[in-house]
Design a protein around this motif. Structure first.
Motif, PDB file in Angstrom:
ATOM      1  N   LEU A  28       0.823  -1.211   0.000  1.00 20.50           N
ATOM      2  CA  LEU A  28       0.000   0.000   0.000  1.00 20.50           C
ATOM      3  C   LEU A  28       0.858   1.262   0.000  1.00 20.50           C
ATOM      4  N   LEU A  29       1.988   1.231   0.692  1.00 22.02           N
ATOM      5  CA  LEU A  29       2.866   2.402   0.725  1.00 22.02           C
ATOM      6  C   LEU A  29       3.560   2.632  -0.612  1.00 22.02           C
ATOM      7  N   VAL A  34       3.925   6.125  -5.301  1.00 23.72           N
ATOM      8  CA  VAL A  34       3.867   6.307  -6.757  1.00 23.72           C
ATOM      9  C   VAL A  34       2.795   7.330  -7.119  1.00 23.72           C
ATOM     10  N   HIS A  35       1.628   7.220  -6.521  1.00 23.25           N
ATOM     11  CA  HIS A  35       0.563   8.183  -6.827  1.00 23.25           C
ATOM     12  C   HIS A  35       0.939   9.599  -6.383  1.00 23.25           C
ATOM     13  N   THR A  54      -5.655  15.278  -8.651  1.00 23.33           N
ATOM     14  CA  THR A  54      -6.375  15.277  -7.375  1.00 23.33           C
ATOM     15  C   THR A  54      -6.803  13.857  -7.007  1.00 23.33           C
ATOM     16  N   LEU A  55      -7.267  13.106  -8.005  1.00 22.96           N
ATOM     17  CA  LEU A  55      -7.622  11.705  -7.744  1.00 22.96           C
ATOM     18  C   LEU A  55      -6.392  10.909  -7.294  1.00 22.96           C
ATOM     19  N   PHE A  56      -5.243  11.196  -7.887  1.00 22.39           N
ATOM     20  CA  PHE A  56      -4.010  10.520  -7.484  1.00 22.39           C
ATOM     21  C   PHE A  56      -3.657  10.861  -6.035  1.00 22.39           C
ATOM     22  N   GLU A  59      -6.008   8.936  -3.799  1.00 22.48           N
ATOM     23  CA  GLU A  59      -5.603   7.526  -3.758  1.00 22.48           C
ATOM     24  C   GLU A  59      -4.378   7.348  -2.861  1.00 22.48           C
ATOM     25  N   SER A  60      -3.444   8.269  -2.975  1.00 19.30           N
ATOM     26  CA  SER A  60      -2.245   8.206  -2.142  1.00 19.30           C
ATOM     27  C   SER A  60      -2.594   8.297  -0.662  1.00 19.30           C
TER      28      SER A  60
END
Length: 149
Positions: A28-29, A34-35, A54-56, A59-60
């Motif tokens: 998950l990290l 990456v995001h 913003t979605l990235f 997600e992050s």
């Protein structure tokens, strides 16, 4: 002096549980990192809606929060949240790699028909995170069952 089986049972799988929690959190990290790294390059989204950058970032944040929950708690809820985050991210990256969906609602069109290192690393981490979280979810269900009499 031997320890009764009823007292030894909860610690029997502790090493595996810690390892599973750590591996799930690492996956998950990686996804979160990456995001977070890619978000600025995708920030020029639709002016009326939510940009891909913003979605990235969302997600992050979700992936980092899920990693923290799995590390600190390792509960069914933590693994379920981790599974939801990892599986939804994996499904999105694969979907937008192979399907050209138009923009809908506040979400931009995110079709990107290529694989590159960061995208592949993120997809791999998301897939692994989903599998590991699924295993953790299954293990927490069976671990707390009352013993048969």
């Amino acid at each position: 002096m031997s320890v009764p089986a009823s007292r030894a049972a909860p610690t029997r799988g502790r090493g595996r549980d810690v390892g599973l929690r750590a591996l799930t959190a690492v996956a998950l990290l990686v996804d979160a990192a990456v995001h977070l790294h890619l978000a600025p390059g995708y920030q020029a989204g639709s002016p009326q809606g939510i940009g891909q950058g913003t979605l990235f970032l969302l997600e992050s944040a979700a992936a980092a929060l899920a990693a923290l929950a799995v590390l600190l708690r390792g509960s069914r809820a933590a693994y379920a949240f981790a599974l939801l985050v990892a599986l939804s991210a994996f499904a999105a990256v694969v979907l937008y790699r192979y399907v050209d969906l138009p923009a809908f609602g506040p979400f931009p069109a995110m079709y990107e028909p290529v694989w590159y290192f960061e995208k592949a690393a993120s997809a791999g981490a998301e897939g692994a995170g989903a599998v590991l979280a699924g295993v953790g979810l299954a293990r927490t269900r069976t671990r707390y069952r009352a013993p048969a009499r």
